[in-house]
Design an enzyme around this catalytic site. Structure first.
Site, PDB file in Angstrom:
ATOM      1  N   LYS A 257       1.023  -1.192   0.027  1.00  0.00           N
ATOM      2  CA  LYS A 257       0.067   0.036  -0.114  1.00  0.00           C
ATOM      3  C   LYS A 257       0.816   1.203   0.094  1.00  0.00           C
ATOM      4  CE  LYS A 257      -3.522  -2.344   2.497  1.00  0.00           C
ATOM      5  NZ  LYS A 257      -4.430  -2.292   4.116  1.00  0.00           N
ATOM      6  N   HIS A 258       0.317   2.320  -0.308  1.00  0.00           N
ATOM      7  CA  HIS A 258       1.183   3.692  -0.254  1.00  0.00           C
ATOM      8  C   HIS A 258       1.380   4.046   1.234  1.00  0.00           C
ATOM      9  CE1 HIS A 258       0.465   4.423  -4.444  1.00  0.00           C
ATOM     10  NE2 HIS A 258      -0.486   4.402  -4.470  1.00  0.00           N
ATOM     11  N   GLU A 259       2.753   4.452   1.290  1.00  0.00           N
ATOM     12  CA  GLU A 259       3.215   4.987   2.521  1.00  0.00           C
ATOM     13  C   GLU A 259       1.981   6.046   3.095  1.00  0.00           C
ATOM     14  OE1 GLU A 259       4.351   4.714   5.649  1.00  0.00           O
ATOM     15  OE2 GLU A 259       6.248   3.827   4.553  1.00  0.00           O
ATOM     16  N   ALA A 267       4.291   0.144  -3.398  1.00  0.00           N
ATOM     17  CA  ALA A 267       3.454   0.840  -4.167  1.00  0.00           C
ATOM     18  C   ALA A 267       3.842   2.110  -4.513  1.00  0.00           C
ATOM     19  CB  ALA A 267       1.778   0.962  -3.372  1.00  0.00           C
ATOM     20  N   ASP A 268       4.590   2.760  -3.975  1.00  0.00           N
ATOM     21  CA  ASP A 268       5.236   4.149  -4.291  1.00  0.00           C
ATOM     22  C   ASP A 268       6.137   4.110  -5.470  1.00  0.00           C
ATOM     23  OD1 ASP A 268       3.552   5.022  -2.102  1.00  0.00           O
ATOM     24  OD2 ASP A 268       5.211   4.645  -0.725  1.00  0.00           O
TER      25      ASP A 268
END
Length: 624
Positions: A257-259, A267-268
Site C-alpha cells: 500500500k502507499h506509505e 506501491a510508491d
C-alpha cells in the site's frame, strides 16, 4: 502507445458506454481493516493481535499507543484498565492492537496521569499477549511484563508460496521453450503439421486457409516494432503489472500500500516509473516523427488531442457512479492518475518539440562538448524545467498558508504533536483546496490511517504535477541518450548509471539519508523533489539492467511484462473499470486472511497479463 497496421482504435465514446454498462451493479466492496488499528478486543481482524492487560495496582491504568511510523505524534488512547478489586487480585481487560508496525505502549496511572511504564514491541498477527502490571517489593516501583501466550501466525508465508509458485511456472515455461527449440522436436512438429495440412487439402476444395497459417513474428509485431526498444515496453509493462497488483489490494500487506506520509513502499515506486518511461517514449516518438517529415505544429496538435483524451478518460474512471444517475458537479473529483499523465505528457512533449533535432548524425564528434551533447543540445528545455522546479520550491516553502507554518511538509492530524491538524500537505493541499475546491479532490488520503487526518488531500494535485514534469523530463533524457548513442551499448549503459549515481547523491543530500529528518523528505503524497530524484535514480538503474538483459544480451525476451507494456493504456483502463467484477474479484470465504486476498489479487493481475498477451497476438493495440 503501441501501434500496428491492424491496430484497433477505441474512442472515448466507446469507453464511456463500456464504463456505464459495467458500473451499474458492482460487487460489494471487500472488507478492509478499520482505520484505527487499536480498539477493544472482540473478533480479530487482519493485522491485529489480542493484548490482555492485568492490573494489580490500586489505581486505574490508561493504556496508550504510538506507532513507529507516526513521526512526532501524540500517544493515542487504547483503553482503561480499572484498579484491582482487592490486593493480589488483578483487573483484566482485553484490548486489540495493530501488528503492521512496531508500537510503543505507555501506561499512565489515573487520575494523576503519571507514567508508570513504557514498552516497545512489534506484535504479530493474530497472536495473544499478556501484559502484567504490578508493584514489586517497593510500592513506588511498578513492573510491567509482556508475555506471549499464543504465537502469532506467519502472515508472510503466502508471499513465499506465491513466489515459489511463479518461479515454478517460469521454470516450466523455460524448459518447454528449450524443448521446442530442439531440432528433433522442430522436425517432428513440421512433419506432423505438413501431414495434417495435406489431409485437410485433400478433403477440401477451398485451398489453403490463411486462418490456419501461423503468423510470423514480423506479422504479429506492430509496424513500428523495428524502431522500438523491447526493454522500454518491458520496463513499462513491469511498472504496470505492479501497479495493477497494488491497486487491486496487494494481498492487504502494508508494504504493498502507499506509505501514510514520508517514506517508500513498493506501491510508491510504480507510478513515477510509468511517468519516467513515458518521457523516454516521447523522445523516441518525436525524433522518429520529425525524421519522417512531420511538422512540429502538427505534432503539437496531436499531443494536445492525446492529452485531452487521457484527461477525459481519467475523469470517467475516477468518477464511475455517474452511470447510476446525473453526475453532480458538487463532488466530482478532478485530479487523478490519467489526468496527471495527460498534463505531464503535454508539457514534456511540447518542450521536446521546441528543442528536438531532426538529424543527429551530423554532429562534430571532435567537439569538446560532444561527450555531453545529449544534455547540452537541449539546454533551453532544461532551463524551462529548472524554472518550474524553482517555482515549486518557492510555492512549497514561501507561500503563506492560513494557520500553518511556512514550508510545512507534514501530514497534519496528530502529527507534529497535533499542532497543525488542518495543515495536511501544507502549500500543496492549500492550493488544491483553493483552486479546485475541497469537494473536488481526494477525500480519503493515505495519511488518515496513521495520522488520523480529516482534511481532504489529493496525491495527484496541482503542485505535485510540476515534479511529475521533472520525472518525465528525466525519462526524456534517457531517451536522448538512446538516440545519440544508438547501438553503442556501453555508452548508453554508462550514462544511465552516471545519471543514477548523480540523482542518488542528490537524494542522499536532500533526505540526509533518513525518512523524516531531511531537508525535503521522500514523500509520494507531495511528489517531493527528493521523491522524484530517488525514483529517477532507481529508474535509470532498472532501465540499464533491463536494457542489458533484453536488448543487449537478449537473455530475456521481456515476457510476460512486454505484453502489457505494448498495450498499457488499454490494460490500465480495463483493470480500473472491471475491478469489482468476476473473475477479478469474488466473495471470499475469509476476508480477514492475507492468503485469500493475495491469491485473488495475483490471479486478477495474471488475467490482465494474459489478456494483454491475447491482444498482442491478435494485433489489437489501443492508440491514443
Amino acid at each position: 502507445m503501441a501501434q500496428s497496421t491492424g491496430e484497433t482504435r477505441l474512442y472515448i465514446s466507446a469507453v464511456t458506454v463500456l464504463i456505464c454498462a459495467m458500473s451499474i451493479v458492482p460487487l460489494s466492496a471487500v472488507l478492509t481493516p478499520a482505520s484505527h488499528p487499536h480498539r477493544k478486543s472482540s473478533s480479530l481482524k487482519m493485522d491485529e493481535a489480542t493484548l490482555t492487560v492485568s492490573n494489580e495496582l490500586e489505581s486505574d491504568m490508561v493504556v496508550s499507543w504510538l506507532s513507529d511510523h507516526c513521526y512526532q505524534c501524540l500517544f493515542q488512547p487504547l483503553g482503561v484498565v480499572p484498579a484491582g478489586p482487592k490486593a493480589g487480585q488483578p483487573s483484566v481487560v482485553d484490548l486489540t492492537v495493530g501488528t503492521q508496525h512496531p508500537i510503543t505502549l505507555q501506561l499512565n496511572s489515573s487520575p494523576v496521569n503519571l507514567e508508570q511504564c513504557r514498552l516497545h514491541f512489534h506484535f504479530g498477527e493474530h497472536g495473544k499477549y499478556s501484559l502484567w502490571v504490578k508493584n514489586l517489593n517497593n510500592p513506588s516501583e511498578v513492573n510491567c511484563t509482556l508475555v506471549t501466550e499464543t504465537e502469532p501466525a506467519n502472515s508472510y508465508l503466502p508471499i513465499l508460496f506465491a513466489f515459489l509458485g511463479y518461479i515454478g511456472l517460469f521454470m516450466l515455461a523455460a524448459i518447454a521453450n528449450t524443448i521446442m527449440g530442439l531440432e528433433v522436436v522442430k522436425t517432428h512438429f513440421m512433419r506432423w503439421g505438413s501431414a495434417m495440412e495435406t489431409d485437410r487439402l485433400i478433403n477440401s476444395e477451398l485451398g489453403p486457409s490463411s486462418s490456419l497459417i501461423e503468423p510470423s513474428v514480423e506479422a504479429i509485431m506492430p509496424a513500428t516494432a523495428g524502431r522500438r526498444l523491447r526493454s522500454l515496453d518491458t520496463f513499462r509493462g513491469l511498472s504496470l503489472v505492479i501497479m495493477i497488483f497494488v491497486n487491486y489490494g496487494g494481498g492487504r500487506y502494508w508494504f504493498f500500500k502507499h506509505e501514510s506520509w514520508n517514506g517508500l513502499t513498493v506501491a510508491d515506486l510504480v507510478f513515477p516509473w510509468f511517468v519516467f518511461i513515458m518521457g523516454t517514449s516521447i523522445a523516441l516518438s518525436v525524433s522518429g516523427s520529425l525524421r519522417r517529415g512531420a511538422f512540429r505544429s502538427q505534432l503539437l496538435g496531436k499531443c494536445l488531442w492525446r492529452s485531452t483524451q487521457l484527461f477525459v478518460i481519467g475523469l470517467f474512471i475516477i468518477n464511475p457512479n455517474y452511470c447510476q444517475g446525473p453526475l453532480s458537479w458538487e463532488n466530482l473529483r478532478i485530479p487523478g492518475v490519467l489526468q496527471r499523465l495527460a498534463f505531464t505528457y503535454f508539457v514534456v512533449a511540447s518542450l521536446d518539440l521546441l528543442v528536438a533535432r531532426v538529424r543527429l548524425d551530423n554532429l562534430p564528434m571532435d567537439a569538446w562538448w560532444y561527450p555531453v551533447c545529449d544534455f547540452l543540445l537541449y539546454w533551453p528545455a532544461w532551463l524551462c524545467v529548472i524554472i518550474l522546479e524553482v517555482l515549486w520550491l518557492c510555492l512549497t516553502f514561501l507561500l503563506p498558508v492560513p494557520a500553518c507554518p511556512n514550508g510545512y511538509l507534514g501530514p497534519g492530524g496528530i502529527g507534529d504533536f497535533g499542532q497543525y491538524p488542518k495543515c495536511t500537505g501544507g502549500a500543496a493541499g492549500f492550493i488544491d483546496r483553493w483552486l479546485l475546491g475541497q469537494s473536488h479532490i481526494y477525500q480519503t488520503p493515505s495519511s488518515r490511517v496513521i495520522y488520523q487526518t480529516t482534511v481532504p488531500y489529493d496525491p495527484e494535485g496541482v503542485l505535485g504535477s510540476i515534479n511529475s514534469i521533472l520525472m518525465a523530463f528525466l525519462g526524456l533524457q534517457a531517451g536522448k541518450i538512446l538516440l545519440h548513442y544508438r547501438d553503442l551499448h556501453n555508452r548508453i549503459m554508462s550514462r544511465f548509471l552516471i545519471w543514477g549515481l548523480i540523482l542518488g547523491v542528490l537524494s542522499a543530500i536532500l533526505t540526509k539519508c533518513s525518512r523524516d529528518h531531511g531537508f525535503i523528505p521522500i514523500n509520494k503524497n507531495l511528489w517531493s523533489l527528493s521523491y522524484v530524484t530517488t525514483l529517477s535514480c532507481f529508474a535509470f538503474i532498472a532501465l540499464a539492467l533491463v536494457y542489458y538483459f533484453v536488448d543487449v544480451k537478449r537473455w530475456w525476451s521481456g515476457a510476460p511484462f512486454f505484453y502489457p507494456g505494448m498495450n498499457s493504456i488499454l490494460v490500465y483502463v480495463g483493470h480500473e473499470v472491471f475491478e469489482n467484477y468476476f473473475p477479478f474479484r469474488w466473495k471470499m470465504a475469509n476476508s480477514q486472511a492475507h492468503a485469500e486476498h493475495l491469491a485473488q489479487n495475483l490471479l486478477a493481475t495474471s488475467i490482465w497479463v494474459l489478456i494483454s498477451y491475447i491482444l498482442y497476438r491478435k494485433k489489437i493495440f489501443w492508440k491514443i
